[in-house]
Motif scaffolding. Structure first.
Motif, mmCIF file in Angstrom:
data_model
loop_
_atom_site.group_PDB
_atom_site.id
_atom_site.type_symbol
_atom_site.label_atom_id
_atom_site.label_comp_id
_atom_site.label_asym_id
_atom_site.label_seq_id
_atom_site.Cartn_x
_atom_site.Cartn_y
_atom_site.Cartn_z
ATOM 1 N N ALA A 45 0.840 -1.211 0.000
ATOM 2 C CA ALA A 45 0.000 0.000 0.000
ATOM 3 C C ALA A 45 0.869 1.253 0.000
ATOM 4 N N GLY A 46 0.503 2.203 -0.844
ATOM 5 C CA GLY A 46 1.199 3.496 -0.873
ATOM 6 C C GLY A 46 2.356 3.544 -1.853
ATOM 7 N N LEU A 47 2.786 2.391 -2.372
ATOM 8 C CA LEU A 47 3.917 2.395 -3.310
ATOM 9 C C LEU A 47 3.434 2.186 -4.750
ATOM 10 N N VAL A 48 4.352 2.344 -5.710
ATOM 11 C CA VAL A 48 4.031 2.123 -7.125
ATOM 12 C C VAL A 48 3.545 0.684 -7.305
ATOM 13 N N GLY A 49 2.485 0.513 -8.087
ATOM 14 C CA GLY A 49 1.912 -0.821 -8.247
ATOM 15 C C GLY A 49 2.219 -1.460 -9.591
ATOM 16 N N ASN A 50 1.475 -2.537 -9.864
ATOM 17 C CA ASN A 50 1.615 -3.254 -11.133
ATOM 18 C C ASN A 50 0.545 -2.798 -12.121
ATOM 19 N N SER A 107 -7.282 -1.646 -7.405
ATOM 20 C CA SER A 107 -6.881 -0.839 -8.579
ATOM 21 C C SER A 107 -6.689 0.633 -8.211
ATOM 22 N N TYR A 108 -7.525 1.112 -7.272
ATOM 23 C CA TYR A 108 -7.515 2.548 -6.960
ATOM 24 C C TYR A 108 -6.440 2.910 -5.949
ATOM 25 N N LEU A 109 -5.787 1.897 -5.396
ATOM 26 C CA LEU A 109 -4.604 2.161 -4.573
ATOM 27 C C LEU A 109 -3.406 2.374 -5.494
ATOM 28 N N ARG A 110 -3.490 1.819 -6.705
ATOM 29 C CA ARG A 110 -2.428 1.994 -7.692
ATOM 30 C C ARG A 110 -2.640 3.243 -8.545
ATOM 31 N N LEU A 111 -3.909 3.499 -8.924
ATOM 32 C CA LEU A 111 -4.213 4.491 -9.959
ATOM 33 C C LEU A 111 -4.175 5.907 -9.387
ATOM 34 N N VAL A 112 -2.980 6.349 -9.009
ATOM 35 C CA VAL A 112 -2.826 7.681 -8.414
ATOM 36 C C VAL A 112 -1.855 8.491 -9.266
ATOM 37 N N PRO A 113 -1.984 9.830 -9.247
ATOM 38 C CA PRO A 113 -1.131 10.665 -10.092
ATOM 39 C C PRO A 113 0.354 10.510 -9.765
ATOM 40 N N SER A 114 1.159 10.831 -10.748
ATOM 41 C CA SER A 114 2.620 10.858 -10.626
ATOM 42 C C SER A 114 3.218 9.498 -10.252
ATOM 43 N N HIS A 115 2.534 8.423 -10.618
ATOM 44 C CA HIS A 115 3.055 7.052 -10.415
ATOM 45 C C HIS A 115 3.157 6.303 -11.746
ATOM 46 N N CYS A 155 -6.879 11.548 -20.466
ATOM 47 C CA CYS A 155 -6.386 12.380 -21.571
ATOM 48 C C CYS A 155 -5.392 11.545 -22.390
ATOM 49 N N TRP A 156 -4.885 12.157 -23.459
ATOM 50 C CA TRP A 156 -3.884 11.444 -24.256
ATOM 51 C C TRP A 156 -2.702 12.386 -24.531
ATOM 52 N N GLY A 157 -1.556 11.802 -24.793
ATOM 53 C CA GLY A 157 -0.393 12.600 -25.153
ATOM 54 C C GLY A 157 0.692 11.716 -25.718
ATOM 55 N N ARG A 158 1.446 12.281 -26.675
ATOM 56 C CA ARG A 158 2.539 11.496 -27.252
ATOM 57 C C ARG A 158 3.588 11.208 -26.181
ATOM 58 N N GLU A 159 3.860 9.950 -26.001
ATOM 59 C CA GLU A 159 4.869 9.481 -25.038
ATOM 60 C C GLU A 159 4.669 10.050 -23.642
ATOM 61 N N ASN A 160 3.422 10.391 -23.301
ATOM 62 C CA ASN A 160 3.153 10.928 -21.957
ATOM 63 C C ASN A 160 2.755 9.793 -21.017
ATOM 64 N N ARG A 161 3.629 9.483 -20.068
ATOM 65 C CA ARG A 161 3.384 8.343 -19.168
ATOM 66 C C ARG A 161 2.431 8.671 -18.018
ATOM 67 N N GLU A 162 1.989 9.914 -17.943
ATOM 68 C CA GLU A 162 0.974 10.252 -16.944
ATOM 69 C C GLU A 162 -0.411 10.409 -17.573
ATOM 70 N N ALA A 163 -0.498 10.254 -18.895
ATOM 71 C CA ALA A 163 -1.808 10.277 -19.558
ATOM 72 C C ALA A 163 -2.325 8.845 -19.605
ATOM 73 N N ALA A 164 -3.640 8.666 -19.423
ATOM 74 C CA ALA A 164 -4.171 7.298 -19.473
ATOM 75 C C ALA A 164 -3.909 6.683 -20.844
ATOM 76 N N VAL A 165 -3.936 7.521 -21.889
ATOM 77 C CA VAL A 165 -3.597 7.006 -23.219
ATOM 78 C C VAL A 165 -2.311 7.662 -23.716
#
Ligand code: GLU
Ligand code: MG
Length: 456
Positions: free
Chosen positions: A245-250, A303-311, A318-328
């Protein structure tokens, strides 16, 4: 041993090849609405019979929760009824980490041998067929992340202590990783890369894209192989969205591209990054449906323990080219490979999802985008979590649902998905998700993690 070639071998020849490889029995899997892979097995000698008439399976498995509690839905529940589980022999594969065993994904059919209304794999196939009839083809692959370690009480001791992406970690896991890569090669799985990930003891493996149904099947096979090889090394595997809990997930990110007449629609036009109108509309359909798709692709309380910003979990719609913080994340590929390599990745999904539901619903969302001739919203660069509220508003960017309840509310309103899945499957899926919300309503994050860490 030579890599196994999956294909269209007639069943008697297939049985002969299995005997030649000293295979004794075949494990036939389905994935339930809780994301758990279930199995029934038959001796190889019975395979010919089972291919035509299947083995029995209760329909009640489609209302099982992650902890094996059983709920009910509008059309599923109770002790009555029987289905036929029929293996898809085109995917049959001897299992290198379980000598003497082979595996095949299975479909759930009625006793009249029609696809059963809650069969997730048949749902995926139905949408794929629809898209194929409309002239579209797809390439897809799931990335697999997992934490390797040992059980200790309620906790986990990760196999390595970093550094993230470090050679130190590879050295620690090198015998395991070599055996894993060898097993996958023997099973005819094309691995693209393997590496230590960010979290403690976390590893990642990506495989080459295939057709969509095969991608979901391969994801199931890859996970069993990862676990099988780990067991042979005395290690345990967790694919759970949150392992500590609290760390980066899978994550379990889905890559996809849409094709027509041999052309990649993500690199064949005048839209953003060379997308065609069709490519753009398909992607826009997926982006537009992200809040609802979160209910399918991030379907557990964990899932919602993992799905947090900046992880790097892609917590913004949203989407973005090579953006790893965008869902797409849109991937254009390297110079010279673009027309083949351009693809999109949904980052927000995790391995508590049923991969067949993921494949079917992402395709349904994209096809809905094509039908509605959607255009992509503005592209997002950088971490949305670091932007001012008014900038997010002007880009039209929202957080993905913060909790499973919220994701299910979006899913409930997604008529195109309810229609695509059919009422029986949709309701059964919803019933299990609501069951898990209730199950963990009073649980602290650490308790949810401890209860689900080894289930996936
Ligand atoms: N582990 C991250 C996740 O939760 C993903 C890291 C990456 O970008 O591969 O999805
Ligand atoms: Mg990764």
């Amino acid at each position: 041993m030579d890599p196994w070639t999956r294909g269209t071998e007639e069943v008697p020849q297939l049985v002969e090849s299995l005997r030649h490889r000293e295979v004794i029995a075949v494990a036939m899997t389905v994935v339930d609405n809780a994301g758990i892979t279930l199995v029934k097995t038959v001796p190889v000698d019975r395979l010919e019979k089972v291919v035509t008439s299947g083995v029995g399976l209760s329909p009640v498995f489609d209302v099982f929760l992650v902890n094996d509690d059983i709920t009910t839905s509008s059309e599923v529940g109770g002790p009555d009824g029987d289905l036929r589980l029929i293996p898809d022999t085109t995917m049959l594969t001897p299992l290198s980490a379980q000598p003497g065993w082979a595996w095949a994904p299975a479909d759930k059919l009625t006793q009249d041998l029609e696809p059963f209304k809650t069969c997730q794999r048949s749902f995926a196939r139905r949408i794929i067929d629809q898209a194929t009839n409309a002239g579209f083809g797809f390439r897809m692959s799931f990335e697999t992340e997992w934490v390797l370690g040992r059980k200790e009480g309620d906790g986990i001791i990760p196999v390595a202590e970093g550094p993230a992406y470090g050679m130190n970690v590879l050295i620690v896991v090198s015998d395991y990783a070599r055996d894993l890569l060898a097993a996958l090669r023997e099973q005819g799985i094309e691995v693209e890369q393997f590496h230590p990930e960010y979290a403690l003891g976390q590893l990642e493996l990506s495989v080459a894209p295939t057709g969509p149904l095969e991608a979901a099947d391969v994801s199931v096979l890859v996970r069993q192989t990862i676990r099988g090889v780990a067991m042979r090394h005395g290690l345990e595997v967790s694919f759970a969205p949150s392992v500590v809990a609290g760390l980066v997930g899978n994550g379990c990110h889905l890559h996809f591209s849409i094709w027509r007449d041999g052309t990649n629609e993500f690199a064949a036009g005048n839209g953003p990054y060379g997308m065609s109108d069709t490519g753009q509309a398909f992607l826009a359909g997926v982006v537009d449906a992200l809040p609802a798709l979160t209910g399918i692709g991030s379907p557990s309380v964990s899932s919602y323990l993992r799905l947090v910003p900046s992880h790097w979990a892609g917590a913004y719609a949203c989407w973005g080219r090579e953006n790893r913080e965008a869902a797409v994340r849109f991937v254009t590929g390297t110079k010279g490979t673009v027309s083949n390599a351009a693809n999109a990745e949904v980052k927000s999904f995790d391995a508590s999802a049923n991969p067949y539901l993921v494949v079917g619903s992402v395709l349904a969302a994209g096809l809905d985008g094509i039908e509605r001739e959607l255009q992509l919203p503005p592209e997002v660069h950088g971490d949305p979590a670091l932007k001012e509220e008014q900038d997010l508003e002007s880009l039209g960017v929202k957080r993905l649902p913060l909790r499973l309840e919220e994701a299910l509310d979006h899913l409930e309103r997604a008529d195109f998905l309810r229609e695509a899945m059919g009422k029986a499957l949709f309701d059964a899926f919803m019933a299990t998700r609501r069951g898990e919300i209730e199950l963990y309503a009073m649980a602290k994050p650490e308790d949810v993690v401890a209860a689900t860490r080894w289930r996936y």
